[in-house]
Design a protein around this motif. Structure first.
Motif, PDB file in Angstrom:
ATOM      1  N   CYS A   1      52.293  42.138  45.370  1.00 51.26           N
ATOM      2  CA  CYS A   1      53.061  40.936  45.023  1.00 51.26           C
ATOM      3  C   CYS A   1      52.125  39.793  44.659  1.00 51.26           C
ATOM      4  CB  CYS A   1      53.977  40.554  46.179  1.00 51.26           C
ATOM      5  SG  CYS A   1      55.133  39.212  45.786  1.00 51.26           S
ATOM      6  N   TRP A   2      51.076  39.616  45.437  1.00 55.74           N
ATOM      7  CA  TRP A   2      50.095  38.564  45.182  1.00 55.74           C
ATOM      8  C   TRP A   2      49.479  38.728  43.789  1.00 55.74           C
ATOM      9  CZ3 TRP A   2      44.420  38.986  46.165  1.00 55.74           C
ATOM     10  CH2 TRP A   2      43.776  37.749  46.138  1.00 55.74           C
ATOM     11  N   ILE A   3      49.185  39.957  43.417  1.00 63.07           N
ATOM     12  CA  ILE A   3      48.578  40.232  42.115  1.00 63.07           C
ATOM     13  C   ILE A   3      49.573  40.017  40.983  1.00 63.07           C
ATOM     14  CG2 ILE A   3      47.667  42.099  40.660  1.00 63.07           C
ATOM     15  CD1 ILE A   3      46.308  43.131  43.331  1.00 63.07           C
ATOM     16  N   VAL A   4      50.758  40.587  41.084  1.00 65.71           N
ATOM     17  CA  VAL A   4      51.707  40.500  39.966  1.00 65.71           C
ATOM     18  C   VAL A   4      52.280  39.097  39.784  1.00 65.71           C
ATOM     19  CG1 VAL A   4      52.280  42.956  40.072  1.00 65.71           C
ATOM     20  CG2 VAL A   4      53.737  41.313  41.253  1.00 65.71           C
ATOM     21  N   ASN A   5      52.155  38.251  40.773  1.00 64.31           N
ATOM     22  CA  ASN A   5      52.662  36.886  40.645  1.00 64.31           C
ATOM     23  C   ASN A   5      51.636  35.898  40.095  1.00 64.31           C
ATOM     24  OD1 ASN A   5      55.522  36.515  41.490  1.00 64.31           O
ATOM     25  ND2 ASN A   5      54.770  37.807  43.139  1.00 64.31           N
ATOM     26  N   ALA A   6      50.482  36.376  39.703  1.00 62.15           N
ATOM     27  CA  ALA A   6      49.493  35.497  39.060  1.00 62.15           C
ATOM     28  C   ALA A   6      50.054  35.037  37.716  1.00 62.15           C
ATOM     29  CB  ALA A   6      48.180  36.242  38.861  1.00 62.15           C
ATOM     30  N   LYS A   7      49.880  33.775  37.408  1.00 64.40           N
ATOM     31  CA  LYS A   7      50.419  33.219  36.164  1.00 64.40           C
ATOM     32  C   LYS A   7      49.510  33.466  34.956  1.00 64.40           C
ATOM     33  CE  LYS A   7      53.269  29.599  38.173  1.00 64.40           C
ATOM     34  NZ  LYS A   7      53.328  29.881  39.548  1.00 64.40           N
ATOM     35  N   HIS A   8      48.234  33.695  35.200  1.00 66.46           N
ATOM     36  CA  HIS A   8      47.270  33.889  34.115  1.00 66.46           C
ATOM     37  C   HIS A   8      46.545  35.213  34.299  1.00 66.46           C
ATOM     38  CE1 HIS A   8      47.886  29.742  32.886  1.00 66.46           C
ATOM     39  NE2 HIS A   8      47.748  29.399  34.160  1.00 66.46           N
ATOM     40  N   ILE A   9      46.197  35.854  33.193  1.00 60.38           N
ATOM     41  CA  ILE A   9      45.514  37.144  33.252  1.00 60.38           C
ATOM     42  C   ILE A   9      44.173  37.033  33.971  1.00 60.38           C
ATOM     43  CG2 ILE A   9      44.419  36.968  30.981  1.00 60.38           C
ATOM     44  CD1 ILE A   9      45.890  40.160  32.550  1.00 60.38           C
ATOM     45  N   GLU A  10      43.491  35.917  33.811  1.00 60.57           N
ATOM     46  CA  GLU A  10      42.216  35.728  34.501  1.00 60.57           C
ATOM     47  C   GLU A  10      42.411  35.720  36.007  1.00 60.57           C
ATOM     48  OE1 GLU A  10      43.362  33.551  32.148  1.00 60.57           O
ATOM     49  OE2 GLU A  10      42.051  34.003  30.443  1.00 60.57           O
ATOM     50  N   THR A  11      43.470  35.050  36.446  1.00 63.80           N
ATOM     51  CA  THR A  11      43.780  35.007  37.874  1.00 63.80           C
ATOM     52  C   THR A  11      44.149  36.392  38.383  1.00 63.80           C
ATOM     53  OG1 THR A  11      44.569  32.741  37.638  1.00 63.80           O
ATOM     54  CG2 THR A  11      45.247  33.924  39.631  1.00 63.80           C
ATOM     55  N   ARG A  12      44.952  37.096  37.609  1.00 63.36           N
ATOM     56  CA  ARG A  12      45.352  38.452  37.995  1.00 63.36           C
ATOM     57  C   ARG A  12      44.117  39.350  38.132  1.00 63.36           C
ATOM     58  NH1 ARG A  12      50.405  41.777  36.733  1.00 63.36           N
ATOM     59  NH2 ARG A  12      49.710  43.926  36.899  1.00 63.36           N
ATOM     60  N   ASN A  13      43.234  39.317  37.152  1.00 67.71           N
ATOM     61  CA  ASN A  13      42.024  40.135  37.195  1.00 67.71           C
ATOM     62  C   ASN A  13      41.153  39.774  38.402  1.00 67.71           C
ATOM     63  OD1 ASN A  13      42.766  41.558  34.907  1.00 67.71           O
ATOM     64  ND2 ASN A  13      41.621  40.215  33.540  1.00 67.71           N
ATOM     65  N   HIS A  14      41.051  38.478  38.685  1.00 72.52           N
ATOM     66  CA  HIS A  14      40.280  38.028  39.854  1.00 72.52           C
ATOM     67  C   HIS A  14      40.904  38.569  41.147  1.00 72.52           C
ATOM     68  CE1 HIS A  14      37.938  35.474  42.497  1.00 72.52           C
ATOM     69  NE2 HIS A  14      39.072  35.078  43.048  1.00 72.52           N
ATOM     70  N   ARG A  15      42.224  38.517  41.229  1.00 75.59           N
ATOM     71  CA  ARG A  15      42.905  39.005  42.429  1.00 75.59           C
ATOM     72  C   ARG A  15      42.753  40.509  42.608  1.00 75.59           C
ATOM     73  NH1 ARG A  15      48.488  35.358  42.637  1.00 75.59           N
ATOM     74  NH2 ARG A  15      47.397  33.371  42.966  1.00 75.59           N
ATOM     75  N   ILE A  16      42.743  41.246  41.510  1.00 72.83           N
ATOM     76  CA  ILE A  16      42.533  42.694  41.603  1.00 72.83           C
ATOM     77  C   ILE A  16      41.140  42.982  42.159  1.00 72.83           C
ATOM     78  CG2 ILE A  16      42.197  44.796  40.236  1.00 72.83           C
ATOM     79  CD1 ILE A  16      44.562  43.799  38.491  1.00 72.83           C
ATOM     80  N   LYS A  17      40.133  42.319  41.615  1.00 78.35           N
ATOM     81  CA  LYS A  17      38.758  42.515  42.114  1.00 78.35           C
ATOM     82  C   LYS A  17      38.647  42.108  43.569  1.00 78.35           C
ATOM     83  CE  LYS A  17      36.620  41.886  37.626  1.00 78.35           C
ATOM     84  NZ  LYS A  17      35.908  40.972  36.753  1.00 78.35           N
ATOM     85  N   ARG A  18      39.257  40.990  43.894  1.00 74.81           N
ATOM     86  CA  ARG A  18      39.206  40.500  45.270  1.00 74.81           C
ATOM     87  C   ARG A  18      39.909  41.467  46.226  1.00 74.81           C
ATOM     88  NH1 ARG A  18      41.362  34.572  47.130  1.00 74.81           N
ATOM     89  NH2 ARG A  18      41.425  35.077  49.326  1.00 74.81           N
ATOM     90  N   THR A  19      41.047  41.987  45.811  1.00 76.38           N
ATOM     91  CA  THR A  19      41.774  42.956  46.633  1.00 76.38           C
ATOM     92  C   THR A  19      40.907  44.168  46.905  1.00 76.38           C
ATOM     93  OG1 THR A  19      43.950  42.246  45.862  1.00 76.38           O
ATOM     94  CG2 THR A  19      43.774  44.514  46.676  1.00 76.38           C
TER      95      THR A  19
END
Length: 87
Positions: free
Chosen positions: A45-63
């Motif tokens: 949920c945290w990943i898919v709710n990112a508003k920007h692709i950069e944020t999403r990619n950062h969250r995936i790496k962080r996860t």
């Protein structure tokens, strides 16, 4: 080519970009599978709710990094708003 089965969350299904990140590392995949379904759901949920692709990619790496380090939930995340709460 068959995709490796990987556990989903309670409400959210595994997005392909997260699947690729997790299956590229044995340690990350083992850590993911050891999370509770609710814990997996919170990360998805945290990943898919990112508003920007950069944020999403950062969250995936962080996860990927954080679950290998032993984290069970995303830091600073209020929790999935999509879960249905009974009574």
């Amino acid at each position: 080519m068959n995709k490796k089965e990987i556990a989903n969350g309670v409400v959210h299904k595994m997005p392909e970009d997260l699947r690729k990140a997790l299956t590229s590392s044995k340690a990350a995949l083992v850590a993911w599978e050891n999370l509770t379904p609710l814990g997996r759901n919170e990360f998805i949920c945290w990943i898919v709710n990112a508003k920007h692709i950069e944020t999403r990619n950062h969250r995936i790496k962080r996860t990927r990094n954080e679950i290998v380090e032993g984290k069970r939930r995303p830091c600073c995340w209020a929790g999935c708003l999509h879960r249905i709460r009974n009574g």
